[in-house]
Design an enzyme around this catalytic site. Structure first.
Site, mmCIF file in Angstrom:
data_model
loop_
_atom_site.group_PDB
_atom_site.id
_atom_site.type_symbol
_atom_site.label_atom_id
_atom_site.label_comp_id
_atom_site.label_asym_id
_atom_site.label_seq_id
_atom_site.Cartn_x
_atom_site.Cartn_y
_atom_site.Cartn_z
ATOM 1 N N GLN A 234 44.222 48.283 47.513
ATOM 2 C CA GLN A 234 44.114 46.831 47.464
ATOM 3 C C GLN A 234 45.502 46.203 47.442
ATOM 4 O O GLN A 234 46.505 46.897 47.322
ATOM 5 C CB GLN A 234 43.351 46.400 46.205
ATOM 6 N N HIS A 264 36.599 37.679 28.975
ATOM 7 C CA HIS A 264 36.552 39.017 28.397
ATOM 8 C C HIS A 264 35.809 39.072 27.070
ATOM 9 O O HIS A 264 35.149 40.062 26.781
ATOM 10 C CB HIS A 264 37.971 39.598 28.302
ATOM 11 N N ASP A 308 39.418 53.504 36.527
ATOM 12 C CA ASP A 308 39.796 52.519 37.536
ATOM 13 C C ASP A 308 40.369 53.267 38.731
ATOM 14 O O ASP A 308 41.103 54.240 38.587
ATOM 15 C CB ASP A 308 40.832 51.538 36.982
ATOM 16 N N ALA A 343 34.685 55.108 40.714
ATOM 17 C CA ALA A 343 33.727 55.059 39.605
ATOM 18 C C ALA A 343 32.384 55.726 39.918
ATOM 19 O O ALA A 343 31.848 56.472 39.113
ATOM 20 C CB ALA A 343 33.494 53.602 39.199
ATOM 21 N N ASP A 360 32.917 46.373 35.252
ATOM 22 C CA ASP A 360 33.719 45.171 35.521
ATOM 23 C C ASP A 360 34.413 45.335 36.871
ATOM 24 O O ASP A 360 35.619 45.515 36.950
ATOM 25 C CB ASP A 360 34.745 45.005 34.380
#
Lengths: 498, 505
Positions: A234, A264, A308, A343, A360
């Site tokens: 990304q 959050h 992540d 993930a 998330d």
């Protein structure tokens, strides 16, 4: 004398082509679809030149003065064309309109140049020679410009500055013409002064070109870019304006430091505070460490596993002084275990169970990301829930993307979980949605950790109340073989943008 | 002084030299031909001498051919509790057209790469998939239903979703698509177009004309529709619409009305099914043993391989039917059976080509390409991000007569096909040469049965459907086209017949 004359032909031809190339390049760059942009721009430009040539017949007297003012106009419009287009794209909805108006305007003015010049010169040369020379230098100028543009101008000067520099050339030709043809126009202080003004204007533009292109390049990022890196996964961009830090992934805003606590706190506490016995927590996505920061407020939590995809992301939020300050060094906490993995695959190859799972992920802007919002994903995640455990899913905006939101809720439900949808207002995002999934009945917590800035025992239950304009709408579940969510999402955000 | 002629000639000489020097050096691509089967096949054709088998074994049932038909026959025998049989496969790897490969990036198919979601009526396929855990309580496992986006088409310089040409289609084209689908719907509602085809097929004049002629006859003149139908014939039958029976062309569209968005697919294509069947049936499987002779001897059949002679009560011939006359003593030639030659290639990409704004699909087709496009092996990965992949490139040499195609397949070297493949892909992926590291190419001379006009309802085909005494024919070519379900059906039918012979029906 004649060399000087034909050199001006060479220059104005080069300028004309440069403006055309800039318009085409900019349009392809900003709108995509190169073939369409170049075809229509070249077509309009040539047509406008035709208009210019036709209009030249209506100019009778004072041809040199006319020529000089036309050059100045080309210099101004052409020179500022790319700045204008960039800014139009960044700040208005009317980019295409501006684009074609600029192209037609420049084209018309450029179309006037050669016919006028030939008429000015017709007394000095034989017609046969005149046509031959003018057209030869015209085409040579085009060749020069077309070679210079990709090799030197775009890489060295950039689009904004290239246009300005060539605008100065136009104005230079104008100025020069006031000397070359001084017998024909006599003393022309006004014209000459005009030339100096235009050159000065464009000169100033050139000096500030960087600011203009920055303002435009960062149109999405309205603030100063303090960090930007393209990883294999990304493009990460951080911006800062006064005390407001913003993170963008692939140009999508992930948080603003001014109100991320709302996002959050709402992501973590309604679920985790309802699980007093939670020991093991899994965070999927969330490489910014902000959800982890909230989870660390629970002394009972023994381990937090953060998965992540992008190592650059977790490295940045572990080590960057500003970023790790924002997450209160959560990623380097001894209770936190950071894993860089995909993930879905990671879940598929692991058997660990967790009391609380946070999903998330960035919004489902592509089929690739959409996989993380499918029934198959939630079914797999549910297998990793310890008895009595909960999963919470960030689920885009129930206001702007209402059907997308309820599609995610439906997908969690189809995975065999009870669903508890809720939402919160985050100023930089607007209304934002989440859904808690659970095998057991869930109730909002009666107690919350101390020190929260947004949530309180008084307002946590209210999050589960949906106003009329966000209430459920029918939506199919999002499945791997039929990702309706990606299509809902694209349609809904398109509707918001227009 | 330089003469005028020399002056003119100089650039002509220097030009190419400069171009040669300045040409962008493409990265080297490794690879070669793999799984060549024609040397073995040609030994049979040329009636080469084979060594006498050293041992003799008595086995009630022998299955020849370890492709999907043979594996399905074995699957049925085993399920019925019959264990006294062998399955002989000449190659080292069983699976036939469902063979697969694997490298450090992914498993990948060598030919057959999907099964359309079987309809309720196709009880055999559903039975197998239930057994393999793909179908549970009437629900298909979402991990094997082809992920979104399934198909895309490169047309007019960009990708569109789906392979029915939409980009640039005129209202007239769209009207014809609609009418075509209505027409197909009518055929579907006759109930005669089913999978497997033998269930309900009725002799029809449609089989005597070509699909291309049928389109003309029905007034379907739309160019994109014509391309689409032709593509379907090339893809499923390895033949152009003008060489395909209209009945078969219609069957392709009319036989399926899936209950679920599919198809079923795996990174290794139908190799996934083959691997599971092979695993279940490995005790019966003998690979690398070519059957070079089948001789009747009283009520028994002697099946000769280089190592062993099997003496059987019943034979299931699951190898391609045309091979029968080369191996089985007294067997007639399989007249009317035609086979399309194919070329498949597996390309290892250690970089993903620039996709611009499009997302890669599972099946990626280039409009107006002579090839069929490519299937992405990592499409069925759960990962959200892949940086390396394997593409399986398909090319049915449909525009040639089958013999010509086979000759071409053998005449050209690997480099020729490699260049052809890369040039074809470069239409949609200009940077393909910077991404491909390795290309393995498989040449299949008799890849798929070709349903030429008149074949499906011919007497010739009918003759092979009947068993020759205690010999049962099982290859999918008996259905006129080579698809998984036909192979499975033929294999199981033959197994049923063989069980009757050995008194276990």
């Amino acid at each position: 004398m004649s060399i000087a004359l034909f050199l001006s032909v060479f220059l104005i031809a080069a300028c004309g082509l440069i403006y055309e190339l800039i318009a085409g390049t900019l349009a392809s760059y900003l709108l995509g679809d190169t073939i369409f942009q170049f075809s229509t721009i070249i077509g309009c430009y040539l047509f406008a030149m035709g208009i210019g040539s036709y209009l030249s017949r209506f100019l009778h007297r004072g041809l040199v003065a006319r020529f000089v003012s036309i050059e100045l106009m080309v210099g101004v419009v052409g020179g500022f064309s790319s700045s204008l287009l960039f800014l139009a794209f960044a700040y208005t909805e009317a980019f295409r309109l501006v684009l074609y108006v600029v192209v037609i305007l420049v084209g018309t003015l450029v179309g006037l140049e050669i016919p006028l010049l030939m008429r000015i010169l017709k007394e000095r040369f034989q017609f046969r020679e005149l046509v031959s020379h003018v057209l030869t230098f015209d085409y040579l100028g085009a060749l020069g410009a077309s070679l210079l543009f990709p090799i030197l101008l775009v890489p060295k000067l950039g689009l904004v500055r290239s246009a300005l520099v060539f605008g100065i050339f136009n104005a230079g030709v104008a100025l020069w013409s006031t000397y070359l043809f001084r017998e024909q126009i006599g003393r022309s202080h006004y014209l000459r002064a005009g030339c100096f003004v235009v050159v000065a204007l464009l000169g100033v533009g050139t000096i500030f070109a960087d600011r203009i292109s920055n303002a435009a390049d960062n149109s999405l990022y309205a603030d100063e870019v303090i960090f930007s890196r393209t990883t294999p996964y990304q493009r990460i961009v951080l911006t800062k304006w006064k005390d407001d830090l913003r993170l963008f992934l692939n140009s999508h805003l992930q948080f603003s430091s001014r109100d991320e606590y709302r996002y959050h706190e709402a992501l973590v506490h309604p679920g985790l505070a309802a699980l007093p016995g939670a020991h093991h927590v899994l965070v999927l996505g969330g490489g910014d460490g902000l959800a982890v920061r909230e989870i660390l407020k629970y002394p009972s939590v023994e381990s937090i596993t953060l998965v992540d995809l992008d190592p650059e992301m977790t490295r940045l939020f572990s080590t960057h002084p500003v970023m790790s300050g924002l997450n209160q060094h959560s990623l380097t906490n001894a209770r936190v275990h950071v894993i860089n993995a995909d993930a879905f695959r990671w879940l598929d190859t692991n058997t660990e169970q967790y009391d609380f799972i946070v999903a998330d992920f960035p919004d489902p802007t592509s089929y690739a990301l959409g996989k993380l919002f499918t029934t198959a994903f939630y079914r797999l995640a549910a297998k990793h829930l310890a008895s009595g455990g909960l999963i919470v899913v960030q689920s885009t905006s129930p206001l702007f993307a209402r059907q997308s939101y309820w599609c995610i809720v439906e997908s969690v439900k189809q995975a065999g979980l009870r669903v508890y949808p809720y939402h919160v207002y985050v100023p930089s995002f607007g209304e934002w949605g989440y859904v808690i999934g659970s095998f057991e009945p869930y109730e909002p917590p009666k107690q919350l950790p101390s020190g929260l800035r947004f949530l309180s025992t008084a307002n946590v239950a209210e999050l589960f109340v949906f106003p009329v304009d966000m209430q459920p709408v029918p939506a199919e579940p999002n499945r791997l073989n039929d990702q309706v969510l990606v299509r809902y999402y694209e349609q809904e955000w398109k509707d918001v943008a227009h | 002084m330089i003469s005028r002629r020399q002056f003119v000639a100089a650039p002509a000489l220097i030009g190419p030299a400069l171009i040669g020097l300045s040409r962008k050096t493409d990265r080297p691509v490794t690879g070669g031909f793999v799984n060549d089967s024609f040397p073995l096949g040609h030994r049979l054709r040329d009636r080469a001498a084979f060594p006498k088998p050293a041992q003799q074994l008595r086995v009630p049932i022998v299955i020849v051919g370890g492709g999907m038909a043979g594996l399905s026959a074995a699957w049925h025998l085993d399920k019925r509790g019959f264990h006294d049989f062998v399955l002989l496969e000449m190659e080292q790897q069983a699976g036939g057209n469902s063979r697969w490969g694997e490298n450090e990036i992914s498993r990948f198919p060598w030919a057959a790469h999907y099964v359309p979601v079987p309809a309720k009526g196709d009880s055999l396929a559903r039975e197998l998939f239930e057994e393999l855990g793909v179908l549970r309580d009437g629900k298909w496992d979402e991990r094997v239903l082809c992920f979104d986006p399934q198909e895309r088409l490169f047309i007019n310089g960009r990708w569109q979703e789906g392979i029915e040409p939409e980009d640039g289609a005129t209202p007239k084209d769209r009207a014809q698509y609609r009418r075509f689908m209505e027409k197909i719907g009518e055929f579907r509602s006759t109930g005669q177009f089913t999978v497997p085809m033998e269930n309900r097929a009725k002799a029809s004049p449609l089989d005597r004309m070509s699909m291309a002629d049928w389109l003309v006859q029905q007034g379907f003149g739309s160019a994109p529709l014509g391309w689409y139908v032709n593509y379907a014939c090339r893809d499923d039958y390895g033949a152009l619409a003008k060489d395909t029976s209209a009945w078969a062309g219609i069957q392709y569209f009319a036989s399926r009305e899936p209950e679920e968005k599919g198809p079923l697919t795996w990174p290794e294509g139908n190799g996934w099914i083959a691997a599971r069947l092979i695993d279940k049936l490995k005790r019966y499987l003998r690979t690398g043993g070519m059957v070079y002779g089948v001789v009747r001897s009283g009520n028994t059949i002697r099946v000769l391989t280089e190592r062993t002679e099997y003496v059987a009560d019943a034979l299931i011939w699951a190898a391609p039917t045309f091979l029968a006359s080369y191996v089985i003593e007294g067997a007639p030639r399989a007249e009317g059976f035609q086979y399309s030659p194919w070329l498949t290639a597996n390309l290892t990409l250690d970089r993903i080509p620039d996709q611009k704004n499009a997302e890669p699909a599972w099946d990626n087709v280039i409009y107006d390409s002579p090839a069929l496009g490519y299937v992405n092996a990592t499409h069925m990965s759960l990962a959200t991000h892949v940086d390396r992949t394997v593409w399986t490139f398909y090319w049915s040499l449909a525009e040639y007569r089958p013999e010509e195609g086979r000759r071409l397949l053998l005449a050209r070297d690997w480099n020729y096909w490699k260049e052809a493949i890369l040039n074809d892909l470069a239409r949609a992926h200009p940077d393909i040469r910077q991404c491909v590291a390795h290309i393995d190419i498989m040449r299949i001379g008799h890849a798929m049965a070709r349903p030429s006009p008149g074949f499906l309802f011919s007497e010739e085909r009918g003759r092979w459907l009947k068993p020759a005494g205690n010999m049962f024919f099982a290859n999918s070519d008996l259905s006129g086209f080579s698809i998984f379900e036909e192979a499975q059906y033929r294999g199981v039918e033959a197994a049923r017949g063989a069980l009757r012979v050995v008194g276990r029906a």
